[in-house]
Motif scaffolding. Structure first.
Motif, PDB file in Angstrom:
ATOM      1  N   ARG A 107      -2.829   1.555   8.951  1.00 58.06           N
ATOM      2  CA  ARG A 107      -2.488   2.688   9.812  1.00 58.06           C
ATOM      3  C   ARG A 107      -2.756   4.061   9.166  1.00 58.06           C
ATOM      4  O   ARG A 107      -1.880   4.914   9.117  1.00 58.06           O
ATOM      5  CB  ARG A 107      -1.029   2.571  10.260  1.00 58.06           C
ATOM      6  CG  ARG A 107      -0.761   1.274  10.995  1.00 58.06           C
ATOM      7  CD  ARG A 107       0.687   1.007  11.316  1.00 58.06           C
ATOM      8  NE  ARG A 107       1.266   2.110  12.043  1.00 58.06           N
ATOM      9  CZ  ARG A 107       2.478   2.582  11.805  1.00 58.06           C
ATOM     10  NH1 ARG A 107       3.235   2.041  10.894  1.00 58.06           N
ATOM     11  NH2 ARG A 107       2.958   3.582  12.506  1.00 58.06           N
ATOM     12  N   PRO A 108      -3.975   4.281   8.707  1.00 57.21           N
ATOM     13  CA  PRO A 108      -4.267   5.579   8.085  1.00 57.21           C
ATOM     14  C   PRO A 108      -4.437   6.690   9.114  1.00 57.21           C
ATOM     15  O   PRO A 108      -4.805   6.448  10.263  1.00 57.21           O
ATOM     16  CB  PRO A 108      -5.599   5.316   7.375  1.00 57.21           C
ATOM     17  CG  PRO A 108      -6.272   4.297   8.253  1.00 57.21           C
ATOM     18  CD  PRO A 108      -5.140   3.411   8.733  1.00 57.21           C
ATOM     19  N   VAL A 109      -4.155   7.897   8.686  1.00 59.43           N
ATOM     20  CA  VAL A 109      -4.419   9.093   9.470  1.00 59.43           C
ATOM     21  C   VAL A 109      -5.287   9.989   8.591  1.00 59.43           C
ATOM     22  O   VAL A 109      -4.897  10.329   7.481  1.00 59.43           O
ATOM     23  CB  VAL A 109      -3.109   9.817   9.858  1.00 59.43           C
ATOM     24  CG1 VAL A 109      -3.411  11.149  10.530  1.00 59.43           C
ATOM     25  CG2 VAL A 109      -2.268   8.939  10.763  1.00 59.43           C
ATOM     26  N   PHE A 110      -6.466  10.324   9.094  1.00 59.60           N
ATOM     27  CA  PHE A 110      -7.384  11.179   8.356  1.00 59.60           C
ATOM     28  C   PHE A 110      -7.264  12.613   8.842  1.00 59.60           C
ATOM     29  O   PHE A 110      -7.123  12.859  10.042  1.00 59.60           O
ATOM     30  CB  PHE A 110      -8.832  10.724   8.560  1.00 59.60           C
ATOM     31  CG  PHE A 110      -9.198   9.472   7.825  1.00 59.60           C
ATOM     32  CD1 PHE A 110     -10.016   9.515   6.712  1.00 59.60           C
ATOM     33  CD2 PHE A 110      -8.743   8.230   8.252  1.00 59.60           C
ATOM     34  CE1 PHE A 110     -10.366   8.361   6.037  1.00 59.60           C
ATOM     35  CE2 PHE A 110      -9.084   7.072   7.592  1.00 59.60           C
ATOM     36  CZ  PHE A 110      -9.895   7.144   6.470  1.00 59.60           C
ATOM     37  N   LYS A 132       1.376   2.123  -3.406  1.00 61.23           N
ATOM     38  CA  LYS A 132       2.731   1.646  -3.144  1.00 61.23           C
ATOM     39  C   LYS A 132       2.967   1.599  -1.633  1.00 61.23           C
ATOM     40  O   LYS A 132       2.356   2.359  -0.882  1.00 61.23           O
ATOM     41  CB  LYS A 132       3.740   2.580  -3.813  1.00 61.23           C
ATOM     42  CG  LYS A 132       3.620   2.601  -5.326  1.00 61.23           C
ATOM     43  CD  LYS A 132       4.567   3.608  -5.928  1.00 61.23           C
ATOM     44  CE  LYS A 132       4.367   3.677  -7.437  1.00 61.23           C
ATOM     45  NZ  LYS A 132       5.112   4.775  -8.042  1.00 61.23           N
ATOM     46  N   PRO A 133       3.868   0.729  -1.192  1.00 59.64           N
ATOM     47  CA  PRO A 133       4.187   0.690   0.243  1.00 59.64           C
ATOM     48  C   PRO A 133       4.771   2.010   0.713  1.00 59.64           C
ATOM     49  O   PRO A 133       5.343   2.766  -0.062  1.00 59.64           O
ATOM     50  CB  PRO A 133       5.230  -0.432   0.352  1.00 59.64           C
ATOM     51  CG  PRO A 133       5.157  -1.188  -0.926  1.00 59.64           C
ATOM     52  CD  PRO A 133       4.621  -0.260  -1.972  1.00 59.64           C
ATOM     53  N   GLY A 134       4.619   2.276   1.991  1.00 61.70           N
ATOM     54  CA  GLY A 134       5.212   3.473   2.579  1.00 61.70           C
ATOM     55  C   GLY A 134       4.230   4.621   2.686  1.00 61.70           C
ATOM     56  O   GLY A 134       3.069   4.503   2.307  1.00 61.70           O
ATOM     57  N   PRO A 135       4.718   5.738   3.210  1.00 63.56           N
ATOM     58  CA  PRO A 135       3.840   6.892   3.412  1.00 63.56           C
ATOM     59  C   PRO A 135       3.321   7.443   2.099  1.00 63.56           C
ATOM     60  O   PRO A 135       4.003   7.384   1.070  1.00 63.56           O
ATOM     61  CB  PRO A 135       4.731   7.910   4.123  1.00 63.56           C
ATOM     62  CG  PRO A 135       6.103   7.400   4.076  1.00 63.56           C
ATOM     63  CD  PRO A 135       6.079   5.983   3.633  1.00 63.56           C
ATOM     64  N   ASP A 161       4.906  14.152  10.913  1.00 65.93           N
ATOM     65  CA  ASP A 161       5.236  13.139  11.915  1.00 65.93           C
ATOM     66  C   ASP A 161       4.632  11.786  11.531  1.00 65.93           C
ATOM     67  O   ASP A 161       5.265  10.743  11.697  1.00 65.93           O
ATOM     68  CB  ASP A 161       4.735  13.555  13.303  1.00 65.93           C
ATOM     69  CG  ASP A 161       5.515  14.720  13.891  1.00 65.93           C
ATOM     70  OD1 ASP A 161       6.636  15.004  13.409  1.00 65.93           O
ATOM     71  OD2 ASP A 161       4.992  15.363  14.830  1.00 65.93           O
ATOM     72  N   ALA A 162       3.419  11.804  11.014  1.00 64.65           N
ATOM     73  CA  ALA A 162       2.764  10.560  10.575  1.00 64.65           C
ATOM     74  C   ALA A 162       3.563   9.919   9.435  1.00 64.65           C
ATOM     75  O   ALA A 162       3.721   8.693   9.401  1.00 64.65           O
ATOM     76  CB  ALA A 162       1.325  10.836  10.134  1.00 64.65           C
ATOM     77  N   PHE A 163       4.074  10.728   8.525  1.00 67.01           N
ATOM     78  CA  PHE A 163       4.883  10.188   7.419  1.00 67.01           C
ATOM     79  C   PHE A 163       6.154   9.528   7.955  1.00 67.01           C
ATOM     80  O   PHE A 163       6.575   8.486   7.452  1.00 67.01           O
ATOM     81  CB  PHE A 163       5.256  11.277   6.411  1.00 67.01           C
ATOM     82  CG  PHE A 163       4.099  11.848   5.647  1.00 67.01           C
ATOM     83  CD1 PHE A 163       3.035  11.045   5.255  1.00 67.01           C
ATOM     84  CD2 PHE A 163       4.063  13.181   5.322  1.00 67.01           C
ATOM     85  CE1 PHE A 163       1.969  11.569   4.549  1.00 67.01           C
ATOM     86  CE2 PHE A 163       3.001  13.721   4.612  1.00 67.01           C
ATOM     87  CZ  PHE A 163       1.949  12.914   4.231  1.00 67.01           C
ATOM     88  N   LYS A 164       6.771  10.132   8.972  1.00 69.13           N
ATOM     89  CA  LYS A 164       7.978   9.553   9.568  1.00 69.13           C
ATOM     90  C   LYS A 164       7.697   8.175  10.151  1.00 69.13           C
ATOM     91  O   LYS A 164       8.591   7.340  10.233  1.00 69.13           O
ATOM     92  CB  LYS A 164       8.529  10.478  10.658  1.00 69.13           C
ATOM     93  CG  LYS A 164       9.134  11.749  10.118  1.00 69.13           C
ATOM     94  CD  LYS A 164       9.571  12.668  11.250  1.00 69.13           C
ATOM     95  CE  LYS A 164       9.965  14.028  10.705  1.00 69.13           C
ATOM     96  NZ  LYS A 164      10.181  15.003  11.785  1.00 69.13           N
ATOM     97  N   GLU A 165       6.445   7.939  10.546  1.00 70.98           N
ATOM     98  CA  GLU A 165       6.036   6.641  11.090  1.00 70.98           C
ATOM     99  C   GLU A 165       5.542   5.704   9.985  1.00 70.98           C
ATOM    100  O   GLU A 165       5.053   4.613  10.266  1.00 70.98           O
ATOM    101  CB  GLU A 165       4.937   6.833  12.135  1.00 70.98           C
ATOM    102  CG  GLU A 165       5.385   7.609  13.352  1.00 70.98           C
ATOM    103  CD  GLU A 165       4.244   7.895  14.313  1.00 70.98           C
ATOM    104  OE1 GLU A 165       3.216   7.189  14.282  1.00 70.98           O
ATOM    105  OE2 GLU A 165       4.379   8.832  15.121  1.00 70.98           O
ATOM    106  N   GLY A 166       5.635   6.148   8.724  1.00 68.28           N
ATOM    107  CA  GLY A 166       5.236   5.310   7.596  1.00 68.28           C
ATOM    108  C   GLY A 166       3.743   5.270   7.348  1.00 68.28           C
ATOM    109  O   GLY A 166       3.256   4.401   6.624  1.00 68.28           O
ATOM    110  N   LYS A 167       3.000   6.205   7.908  1.00 64.11           N
ATOM    111  CA  LYS A 167       1.538   6.178   7.797  1.00 64.11           C
ATOM    112  C   LYS A 167       1.042   6.830   6.509  1.00 64.11           C
ATOM    113  O   LYS A 167       1.729   7.629   5.883  1.00 64.11           O
ATOM    114  CB  LYS A 167       0.909   6.864   9.006  1.00 64.11           C
ATOM    115  CG  LYS A 167       1.175   6.105  10.299  1.00 64.11           C
ATOM    116  CD  LYS A 167       0.497   6.771  11.470  1.00 64.11           C
ATOM    117  CE  LYS A 167       0.722   5.965  12.742  1.00 64.11           C
ATOM    118  NZ  LYS A 167       0.095   6.602  13.897  1.00 64.11           N
ATOM    119  N   THR A 168      -0.180   6.471   6.163  1.00 67.56           N
ATOM    120  CA  THR A 168      -0.875   7.026   5.011  1.00 67.56           C
ATOM    121  C   THR A 168      -1.789   8.138   5.483  1.00 67.56           C
ATOM    122  O   THR A 168      -2.543   7.958   6.445  1.00 67.56           O
ATOM    123  CB  THR A 168      -1.719   5.936   4.318  1.00 67.56           C
ATOM    124  OG1 THR A 168      -0.829   4.945   3.794  1.00 67.56           O
ATOM    125  CG2 THR A 168      -2.567   6.503   3.209  1.00 67.56           C
TER     126      THR A 168
END
Length: 182
Positions: free
Chosen positions: A58-61, A33-36, A100-107
């Motif tokens: 824009r993933p963050v591992f 789904k779209p979004g974090p 913080d990554a979630f606030k930027e909409g990242k996965t």
């Protein structure tokens, strides 16, 4: 710009893999789904990381800190705000960076085993993904791969088929996740 460059690199790597006899498939990408979100994937080789980079926006591992010492890769990892964990002094401080990554909409991508695990072997999951998901009120998206059938890490690759399958979101429960990704 850095995410676009990395995505192009990952897709190019997968194309080269096809040249060497590795066919790969992303299955059920539409379930994201779209979004974090938090994706928990089994970790067998570097190949699933490349597959994830080829399709995620824009993933963050979450990764071990020692990977940040790899030349060139470390530059991109820092620019992409990857979250490095020092296993020697492990604490849950990384969760603030994840929030913080979630606030930027990242996965966020987490390998709950904490290391590469060969096919057929099972190790206990680390607690971080489940703790984070509960704290932020998110479910987990399970993802499963068979990448070790073709590439178990540094060394030679074998011809074959690699898949990365996404599942519907589940509650942050280790036993439930085990049913999906092993």
């Amino acid at each position: 710009m850095v995410y676009k460059s990395v995505k192009i690199w990952a897709k190019s790597f997968l194309f080269i893999g096809r040249v060497f006899g590795i066919s790969s498939e992303i299955i059920d990408l539409h379930k994201l789904k779209p979004g974090p979100k938090i994706i928990c994937c089994n970790h067998q080789s570097y190949y699933e990381i490349i597959m994830l980079l080829s399709v995620l926006e824009r993933p963050v591992f979450i990764m071990k800190k020692s990977i940040m010492k790899v030349p060139l890769f470390s530059i991109y990892m820092k620019k992409m705000n990857m979250i490095a964990i020092d296993r020697a002094t492990y604490n849950f401080g990384w969760m603030d960076k994840a929030k913080d990554a979630f606030k930027e909409g990242k996965t966020l991508v987490i390998f709950p085993e904490g290391t590469r695990v060969p096919i057929g072997k099972e190790v206990p999951y680390k607690k971080g993904a489940f703790k984070l998901a509960k704290e932020v009120g998110m479910n987990i998206v399970p993802a499963k791969t068979n990448s070790a059938e073709c590439w178990e890490g540094p060394g030679f690759i074998k011809k074959g088929y690699v898949y990365l399958r996404f599942f519907d979101e589940i509650s942050p429960d280790p036993e439930l996740l085990r049913k999906y990704i092993g």
